[in-house]
Design an enzyme around this catalytic site. Sequence first.
Site, PDB file in Angstrom:
ATOM      1  N   LYS A  13       1.051  -1.257  -0.026  1.00  4.28           N
ATOM      2  CA  LYS A  13      -0.121  -0.059   0.350  1.00  4.28           C
ATOM      3  C   LYS A  13       1.223   0.901   0.258  1.00  4.28           C
ATOM      4  O   LYS A  13       0.988   2.010  -1.258  1.00  4.28           O
ATOM      5  CB  LYS A  13      -1.186  -0.247   1.332  1.00  4.28           C
ATOM      6  CG  LYS A  13      -2.388  -1.141   0.804  1.00  4.28           C
ATOM      7  CD  LYS A  13      -3.157  -1.151   2.674  1.00  4.28           C
ATOM      8  CE  LYS A  13      -2.210  -0.911   3.482  1.00  4.28           C
ATOM      9  NZ  LYS A  13      -1.558  -2.431   4.481  1.00  4.28           N
ATOM     10  N   ARG A  87      -9.687   1.095   8.586  1.00  3.07           N
ATOM     11  CA  ARG A  87      -9.040   0.235   9.173  1.00  3.07           C
ATOM     12  C   ARG A  87     -10.236  -1.002   9.992  1.00  3.07           C
ATOM     13  O   ARG A  87     -10.859  -2.258  10.253  1.00  3.07           O
ATOM     14  CB  ARG A  87      -8.000  -0.692   9.556  1.00  3.07           C
ATOM     15  CG  ARG A  87      -6.796  -0.130   9.392  1.00  3.07           C
ATOM     16  CD  ARG A  87      -5.430  -0.612  10.216  1.00  3.07           C
ATOM     17  NE  ARG A  87      -3.885  -1.250   9.661  1.00  3.07           N
ATOM     18  CZ  ARG A  87      -3.410  -0.847   9.109  1.00  3.07           C
ATOM     19  NH1 ARG A  87      -3.268   1.021   8.213  1.00  3.07           N
ATOM     20  NH2 ARG A  87      -1.754  -1.108   8.560  1.00  3.07           N
ATOM     21  N   ARG A 126      11.898  -7.419   4.424  1.00  3.54           N
ATOM     22  CA  ARG A 126      11.744  -5.492   4.528  1.00  3.54           C
ATOM     23  C   ARG A 126      12.442  -5.819   6.507  1.00  3.54           C
ATOM     24  O   ARG A 126      13.219  -4.466   6.063  1.00  3.54           O
ATOM     25  CB  ARG A 126      10.388  -4.968   4.931  1.00  3.54           C
ATOM     26  CG  ARG A 126      10.344  -3.199   4.987  1.00  3.54           C
ATOM     27  CD  ARG A 126       8.619  -2.749   5.170  1.00  3.54           C
ATOM     28  NE  ARG A 126       8.034  -2.862   6.268  1.00  3.54           N
ATOM     29  CZ  ARG A 126       6.533  -3.214   5.818  1.00  3.54           C
ATOM     30  NH1 ARG A 126       5.847  -2.551   5.120  1.00  3.54           N
ATOM     31  NH2 ARG A 126       6.059  -3.026   6.420  1.00  3.54           N
ATOM     32  N   ARG A 138      11.402  -1.776  11.885  1.00  5.95           N
ATOM     33  CA  ARG A 138      10.045  -0.682  12.458  1.00  5.95           C
ATOM     34  C   ARG A 138       9.736  -2.299  14.188  1.00  5.95           C
ATOM     35  O   ARG A 138      10.216  -2.911  13.517  1.00  5.95           O
ATOM     36  CB  ARG A 138       8.784  -1.561  11.669  1.00  5.95           C
ATOM     37  CG  ARG A 138       8.787  -0.120  10.428  1.00  5.95           C
ATOM     38  CD  ARG A 138       7.327  -0.653   9.740  1.00  5.95           C
ATOM     39  NE  ARG A 138       6.136  -0.607  10.083  1.00  5.95           N
ATOM     40  CZ  ARG A 138       4.988  -1.039   9.337  1.00  5.95           C
ATOM     41  NH1 ARG A 138       4.842  -0.180   8.403  1.00  5.95           N
ATOM     42  NH2 ARG A 138       4.567  -0.743  10.072  1.00  5.95           N
ATOM     43  N   ARG A 149      -1.025  -8.507  13.685  1.00  7.95           N
ATOM     44  CA  ARG A 149      -1.563  -7.973  12.010  1.00  7.95           C
ATOM     45  C   ARG A 149      -2.423  -8.312  11.556  1.00  7.95           C
ATOM     46  O   ARG A 149      -3.221  -7.588  11.324  1.00  7.95           O
ATOM     47  CB  ARG A 149       0.043  -7.017  11.833  1.00  7.95           C
ATOM     48  CG  ARG A 149       0.823  -6.265  13.200  1.00  7.95           C
ATOM     49  CD  ARG A 149       1.696  -5.419  11.931  1.00  7.95           C
ATOM     50  NE  ARG A 149       2.711  -4.880  11.109  1.00  7.95           N
ATOM     51  CZ  ARG A 149       3.278  -4.653  10.388  1.00  7.95           C
ATOM     52  NH1 ARG A 149       4.021  -5.524  10.847  1.00  7.95           N
ATOM     53  NH2 ARG A 149       3.154  -3.799   9.260  1.00  7.95           N
TER      54      ARG A 149
HETATM   55  P1  AMP Z   1       1.096   1.353   8.639  1.00 11.04           P
HETATM   56  O1  AMP Z   1       2.436   1.447   8.816  1.00 11.04           O
HETATM   57  O2  AMP Z   1       0.139   0.619   7.374  1.00 11.04           O
HETATM   58  O3  AMP Z   1       1.044  -0.724   8.698  1.00 11.04           O
HETATM   59  O4  AMP Z   1       0.182   0.548  10.265  1.00 11.04           O
HETATM   60  C1  AMP Z   1       1.744  -0.028  11.218  1.00 11.04           C
HETATM   61  C2  AMP Z   1       0.014   0.218  12.750  1.00 11.04           C
HETATM   62  O5  AMP Z   1      -0.085   1.513  12.990  1.00 11.04           O
HETATM   63  C3  AMP Z   1      -0.120  -0.243  12.520  1.00 11.04           C
HETATM   64  O6  AMP Z   1      -0.424  -1.998  12.856  1.00 11.04           O
HETATM   65  C4  AMP Z   1      -1.880  -0.425  13.828  1.00 11.04           C
HETATM   66  O7  AMP Z   1      -0.709  -0.300  15.035  1.00 11.04           O
HETATM   67  C5  AMP Z   1      -1.531   1.372  13.499  1.00 11.04           C
HETATM   68  N1  AMP Z   1      -2.442   2.252  13.043  1.00 11.04           N
HETATM   69  C6  AMP Z   1      -2.440   2.347  11.738  1.00 11.04           C
HETATM   70  N2  AMP Z   1      -3.108   3.165  10.726  1.00 11.04           N
HETATM   71  C7  AMP Z   1      -4.296   2.035  11.460  1.00 11.04           C
HETATM   72  C8  AMP Z   1      -5.296   2.950  11.710  1.00 11.04           C
HETATM   73  N3  AMP Z   1      -6.377   2.977  10.399  1.00 11.04           N
HETATM   74  N4  AMP Z   1      -6.429   2.346  12.352  1.00 11.04           N
HETATM   75  C9  AMP Z   1      -5.759   2.068  13.828  1.00 11.04           C
HETATM   76  N5  AMP Z   1      -4.560   1.640  13.678  1.00 11.04           N
HETATM   77  C10 AMP Z   1      -3.970   1.882  12.590  1.00 11.04           C
END
Ligand code: AMP
Length: 192
Positions: A13, A87, A126, A138, A149
């Site tokens: 994404k 989400r 990654r 990360r 996740r």
């Molecule tokens: P990402 O970088 O999109 O993979 O997000 C990393 C982490 O941030 C996720 O595993 C969640 O803990 C948190 N996170 C990111 N976006 C959201 C969202 N829209 N709702 C809830 N938690 C989020």
Amino acid sequence: MNIILLGPPGAGKGTQARHLVDGRGMVQLSTGDMLRAAKDSGTEMGKIVAEVMARGDLVTDEIVIGLIREQLETVKANGFVFDGFPRTLAQADALNDLLSEFGQSLASVIALEVNDDVLVSRIVGRAEEARAAGQPVRSDDNAESLKIRLMEYYKKTSPLLGYYHAKGLLKSVDGLGDIDQVKGEISAILEG
Ligand code: AMP
């Protein structure tokens, strides 16, 4: 034109969102990036979300909806690419309300389809690449958090596929191809 990129962790994404905004005057809105920035800046909210994120759980709807509202209120763009938001169904409803409040709408929701085995190897890869390059890894790019996740994705985010399908907005793309191939498929959908 406002677009959502939907897909499990590791589907690409973020990479595709960056390509999409390039040269279109659009702005990428990644709640993951915003939360990591909050965490790094050591704010009160950052401290609250750090543990939740490291575990692989979702941060509360209230927090992420607040972050998106702030961006929509302040950033001027020729459209937004929502990356990692919404989400949950509550977030999707909130986004509808926010977009109507700002006189905007959603053009398409693009689902990146990738099977779980590939997601795991991409995310582990990654983390290894970052480690080898001496870059920060990360805190949620490890096998344990990834399991959570993925579970969060299937439980809370995948219902959005049906939700946007019912609204006639869902377009699916094979996320297994190389970056340029996926990028081409997405451009074809947006231009077609
Ligand atoms: P990402 O970088 O999109 O993979 O997000 C990393 C982490 O941030 C996720 O595993 C969640 O803990 C948190 N996170 C990111 N976006 C959201 C969202 N829209 N709702 C809830 N938690 C989020």
